[in-house]
Design a protein around this motif. Structure first.
Motif, PDB file in Angstrom:
ATOM      1  N   ALA A   1      45.141  38.280  36.987  1.00 36.18           N
ATOM      2  CA  ALA A   1      46.555  38.647  36.845  1.00 36.18           C
ATOM      3  C   ALA A   1      47.361  37.783  37.811  1.00 36.18           C
ATOM      4  CB  ALA A   1      46.744  40.129  37.171  1.00 36.18           C
ATOM      5  N   VAL A   2      48.184  36.909  37.259  1.00 31.21           N
ATOM      6  CA  VAL A   2      48.971  36.011  38.111  1.00 31.21           C
ATOM      7  C   VAL A   2      50.213  36.763  38.598  1.00 31.21           C
ATOM      8  CG1 VAL A   2      50.239  33.842  38.229  1.00 31.21           C
ATOM      9  CG2 VAL A   2      48.082  33.965  36.966  1.00 31.21           C
ATOM     10  N   SER A   3      50.199  37.066  39.898  1.00 30.07           N
ATOM     11  CA  SER A   3      51.216  37.965  40.457  1.00 30.07           C
ATOM     12  C   SER A   3      52.325  37.214  41.188  1.00 30.07           C
ATOM     13  CB  SER A   3      50.538  38.968  41.394  1.00 30.07           C
ATOM     14  OG  SER A   3      49.633  38.307  42.267  1.00 30.07           O
ATOM     15  N   LYS A   4      52.399  35.894  40.964  1.00 33.12           N
ATOM     16  CA  LYS A   4      53.392  35.092  41.716  1.00 33.12           C
ATOM     17  C   LYS A   4      54.832  35.520  41.446  1.00 33.12           C
ATOM     18  CE  LYS A   4      53.605  31.491  38.155  1.00 33.12           C
ATOM     19  NZ  LYS A   4      53.008  30.255  37.638  1.00 33.12           N
ATOM     20  N   ILE A   5      55.084  36.134  40.284  1.00 31.30           N
ATOM     21  CA  ILE A   5      56.462  36.501  39.945  1.00 31.30           C
ATOM     22  C   ILE A   5      56.805  37.944  40.318  1.00 31.30           C
ATOM     23  CG2 ILE A   5      56.867  34.840  38.061  1.00 31.30           C
ATOM     24  CD1 ILE A   5      55.892  37.071  36.110  1.00 31.30           C
TER      25      ILE A   5
ATOM     26  N   GLU B   1      47.685  33.850  43.059  1.00 34.24           N
ATOM     27  CA  GLU B   1      48.964  33.399  43.629  1.00 34.24           C
ATOM     28  C   GLU B   1      48.970  31.875  43.670  1.00 34.24           C
ATOM     29  OE1 GLU B   1      51.748  34.968  44.742  1.00 34.24           O
ATOM     30  OE2 GLU B   1      51.007  36.925  44.071  1.00 34.24           O
ATOM     31  N   ASN B   2      50.180  31.291  43.605  1.00 36.83           N
ATOM     32  CA  ASN B   2      50.237  29.829  43.585  1.00 36.83           C
ATOM     33  C   ASN B   2      50.857  29.220  44.841  1.00 36.83           C
ATOM     34  OD1 ASN B   2      52.891  30.519  43.080  1.00 36.83           O
ATOM     35  ND2 ASN B   2      53.229  28.821  41.657  1.00 36.83           N
ATOM     36  N   LYS B   3      51.203  30.067  45.807  1.00 34.01           N
ATOM     37  CA  LYS B   3      51.700  29.525  47.076  1.00 34.01           C
ATOM     38  C   LYS B   3      50.896  30.148  48.210  1.00 34.01           C
ATOM     39  CE  LYS B   3      56.342  28.196  45.796  1.00 34.01           C
ATOM     40  NZ  LYS B   3      56.897  29.110  44.748  1.00 34.01           N
TER      41      LYS B   3
ATOM     42  N   PHE C   1      43.474  31.506  44.266  1.00 38.26           N
ATOM     43  CA  PHE C   1      44.569  30.573  44.510  1.00 38.26           C
ATOM     44  C   PHE C   1      44.649  29.609  43.334  1.00 38.26           C
ATOM     45  CE2 PHE C   1      46.556  26.702  46.095  1.00 38.26           C
ATOM     46  CZ  PHE C   1      47.745  27.231  46.553  1.00 38.26           C
ATOM     47  N   ILE C   2      45.838  29.532  42.715  1.00 32.20           N
ATOM     48  CA  ILE C   2      45.959  28.741  41.485  1.00 32.20           C
ATOM     49  C   ILE C   2      47.003  27.626  41.575  1.00 32.20           C
ATOM     50  CG2 ILE C   2      45.260  30.722  40.053  1.00 32.20           C
ATOM     51  CD1 ILE C   2      48.280  30.976  39.284  1.00 32.20           C
ATOM     52  N   GLY C   3      47.622  27.453  42.755  1.00 30.36           N
ATOM     53  CA  GLY C   3      48.745  26.517  42.839  1.00 30.36           C
ATOM     54  C   GLY C   3      48.392  25.153  43.377  1.00 30.36           C
TER      55      GLY C   3
ATOM     56  N   VAL D   1      35.691  24.161  36.103  1.00 31.12           N
ATOM     57  CA  VAL D   1      36.900  23.373  35.832  1.00 31.12           C
ATOM     58  C   VAL D   1      38.068  24.299  35.489  1.00 31.12           C
ATOM     59  CG1 VAL D   1      35.648  21.321  35.055  1.00 31.12           C
ATOM     60  CG2 VAL D   1      36.262  23.088  33.386  1.00 31.12           C
ATOM     61  N   MET D   2      39.258  23.770  35.671  1.00 30.73           N
ATOM     62  CA  MET D   2      40.483  24.499  35.358  1.00 30.73           C
ATOM     63  C   MET D   2      41.443  23.555  34.658  1.00 30.73           C
ATOM     64  SD  MET D   2      43.858  24.623  36.470  1.00 30.73           S
ATOM     65  CE  MET D   2      45.000  25.551  37.468  1.00 30.73           C
ATOM     66  N   SER D   3      42.222  24.110  33.735  1.00 31.44           N
ATOM     67  CA  SER D   3      43.235  23.281  33.093  1.00 31.44           C
ATOM     68  C   SER D   3      44.395  24.135  32.606  1.00 31.44           C
ATOM     69  CB  SER D   3      42.611  22.527  31.920  1.00 31.44           C
ATOM     70  OG  SER D   3      43.510  21.554  31.444  1.00 31.44           O
ATOM     71  N   ILE D   4      45.550  23.509  32.509  1.00 28.31           N
ATOM     72  CA  ILE D   4      46.730  24.144  31.925  1.00 28.31           C
ATOM     73  C   ILE D   4      46.894  23.534  30.532  1.00 28.31           C
ATOM     74  CG2 ILE D   4      49.243  24.436  32.132  1.00 28.31           C
ATOM     75  CD1 ILE D   4      48.873  24.151  35.191  1.00 28.31           C
ATOM     76  N   GLY D   5      47.086  24.370  29.528  1.00 35.68           N
ATOM     77  CA  GLY D   5      47.192  23.874  28.160  1.00 35.68           C
ATOM     78  C   GLY D   5      48.357  22.908  27.973  1.00 35.68           C
TER      79      GLY D   5
ATOM     80  N   GLY E   1      44.030  29.026  29.921  1.00 33.33           N
ATOM     81  CA  GLY E   1      44.740  30.030  29.142  1.00 33.33           C
ATOM     82  C   GLY E   1      45.720  30.803  30.009  1.00 33.33           C
ATOM     83  N   MET E   2      46.998  30.848  29.579  1.00 35.15           N
ATOM     84  CA  MET E   2      48.050  31.587  30.260  1.00 35.15           C
ATOM     85  C   MET E   2      48.717  32.513  29.238  1.00 35.15           C
ATOM     86  SD  MET E   2      49.272  28.350  32.671  1.00 35.15           S
ATOM     87  CE  MET E   2      50.976  28.592  32.365  1.00 35.15           C
ATOM     88  N   SER E   3      49.821  33.152  29.625  1.00 35.61           N
ATOM     89  CA  SER E   3      50.425  34.154  28.722  1.00 35.61           C
ATOM     90  C   SER E   3      50.647  33.641  27.300  1.00 35.61           C
ATOM     91  CB  SER E   3      51.760  34.639  29.282  1.00 35.61           C
ATOM     92  OG  SER E   3      51.529  35.385  30.444  1.00 35.61           O
ATOM     93  N   SER E   4      51.127  32.410  27.183  1.00 33.98           N
ATOM     94  CA  SER E   4      51.517  31.927  25.857  1.00 33.98           C
ATOM     95  C   SER E   4      50.346  31.397  25.034  1.00 33.98           C
ATOM     96  CB  SER E   4      52.558  30.818  26.003  1.00 33.98           C
ATOM     97  OG  SER E   4      51.988  29.767  26.747  1.00 33.98           O
TER      98      SER E   4
ATOM     99  N   ILE F   1      40.879  33.528  32.244  1.00 37.37           N
ATOM    100  CA  ILE F   1      42.270  33.257  31.880  1.00 37.37           C
ATOM    101  C   ILE F   1      43.182  33.717  33.013  1.00 37.37           C
ATOM    102  CG2 ILE F   1      41.835  33.304  29.392  1.00 37.37           C
ATOM    103  CD1 ILE F   1      42.958  36.146  29.311  1.00 37.37           C
ATOM    104  N   ARG F   2      44.309  33.032  33.156  1.00 34.89           N
ATOM    105  CA  ARG F   2      45.270  33.323  34.233  1.00 34.89           C
ATOM    106  C   ARG F   2      46.580  33.755  33.589  1.00 34.89           C
ATOM    107  NH1 ARG F   2      43.726  28.064  34.362  1.00 34.89           N
ATOM    108  NH2 ARG F   2      45.893  27.588  33.902  1.00 34.89           N
ATOM    109  N   VAL F   3      46.816  35.066  33.574  1.00 34.86           N
ATOM    110  CA  VAL F   3      47.951  35.589  32.817  1.00 34.86           C
ATOM    111  C   VAL F   3      48.959  36.268  33.749  1.00 34.86           C
ATOM    112  CG1 VAL F   3      48.633  37.192  30.991  1.00 34.86           C
ATOM    113  CG2 VAL F   3      46.504  35.885  30.773  1.00 34.86           C
ATOM    114  N   GLY F   4      50.205  35.828  33.676  1.00 34.65           N
ATOM    115  CA  GLY F   4      51.262  36.406  34.506  1.00 34.65           C
ATOM    116  C   GLY F   4      52.260  37.201  33.708  1.00 34.65           C
ATOM    117  N   SER F   5      53.236  36.492  33.133  1.00 32.86           N
ATOM    118  CA  SER F   5      54.382  37.175  32.504  1.00 32.86           C
ATOM    119  C   SER F   5      53.994  38.195  31.442  1.00 32.86           C
ATOM    120  CB  SER F   5      55.352  36.138  31.950  1.00 32.86           C
ATOM    121  OG  SER F   5      54.674  35.149  31.229  1.00 32.86           O
ATOM    122  N   ALA F   6      52.917  38.003  30.722  1.00 30.16           N
ATOM    123  CA  ALA F   6      52.525  38.968  29.688  1.00 30.16           C
ATOM    124  C   ALA F   6      52.078  40.306  30.274  1.00 30.16           C
ATOM    125  CB  ALA F   6      51.404  38.388  28.806  1.00 30.16           C
TER     126      ALA F   6
END
Ligand SMILES: *Cc1c(COP(=O)(O)O)cnc(C)c1O
Length: 216
Positions: free
Chosen positions: A29-33, A52-54, A74-76, A155-159, A193-196, A209-214
């Motif tokens: 759960a990406v809680s940065k927001i 968190e990304n910071k 840590f994802i940032g 490994v990690m990647s952003i779509g 994988g993120m919210s979208s 998967i790293r999901v925040g806004s959803a």
């Protein structure tokens, strides 16, 4: 009204069912927001992994919530001058090692074998950090052989940033392919994988998967 966590968990199950990969999916759960209040609420619903990304935010939130058994990620983007502070917080996984040079800098300072992922810039995007796919396997092997104080474990990647689902899928397939190649060198996590796009990512073989806004 169905709550957001349940909705995401249900979507994960659906994506797993239509995936050729039979992976268990770990949800971060990406809680940065959000603030500690929302983290506590989600934790009360049995979500224990948060990202968190910071470095500063990770420090503050993990200190304020130290009574909970949260598994912090840590994802940032990581700057060299923040490595010591990040390592002192002892996150369970650092998703965002974006170069051999950065891995060497982390390795110099690490004392308790932090778990680290190599970030892949699978869609060759200027706005994104990470190694290019054509270099990824070589760099992965280099980190493995020269950085004995860290545990490189996937490994990690952003779509791909695109409205075209095929482009997004392609970028995930590229990362998954690299993951398959580096399993030989101990890789166990394919974080994508993120919210979208997490359902697409799962169908392409993601297992984290790293999901925040959803979720918030
Ligand atoms: C913010 C962020 C996420 C989550 O993004 P959402 O679209 O809110 O799900 C995942 N990964 C990274 C690296 C991020 O920075």
């Amino acid at each position: 009204m169905i709550n957001k966590l349940d909705a995401v968990l249900e979507n994960i199950e659906l994506a797993k069912q239509s995936s050729p990969f039979h992976e268990e999916i770990k949800l971060i759960a990406v809680s940065k927001i959000v603030s500690e209040i929302e983290i506590k609420e989600l934790y009360a619903q049995s979500q224990i992994s948060f990202g968190e990304n910071k470095v500063q935010d990770l420090k503050q939130k993990s200190e304020n919530l130290k009574d909970l058994s949260i598994d912090w990620h840590f994802i940032g983007r990581l700057q060299t001058n923040k490595i010591n502070q990040l390592l002192s917080l002892n996150p369970s996984l650092i998703h965002s090692c974006s170069s051999l040079e950065l891995a060497i800098e982390i390795d110099k300072r690490a004392t308790n074998k932090p778990n680290i992922l190599l970030q892949i810039n699978s869609a060759h995007e200027k706005s994104k950090a990470g190694v290019f796919p054509q270099d990824a396997i070589e760099i992965y092997k280099n980190i493995k052989s020269c950085c004995k104080n860290i545990n490189l474990c996937g490994v990690m990647s952003i779509g791909a940033h695109s409205d075209n689902e095929k482009d997004i899928q392609k970028s995930f397939e590229i990362t998954r392919d690299i993951y398959e190649n580096v399993k030989l060198y101990g890789a166990i996590w394919c974080s994508m994988g993120m919210s979208s796009d997490y359902q697409i990512a799962i169908k392409c073989g993601s297992n984290m998967i790293r999901v925040g806004s959803a979720l918030f």
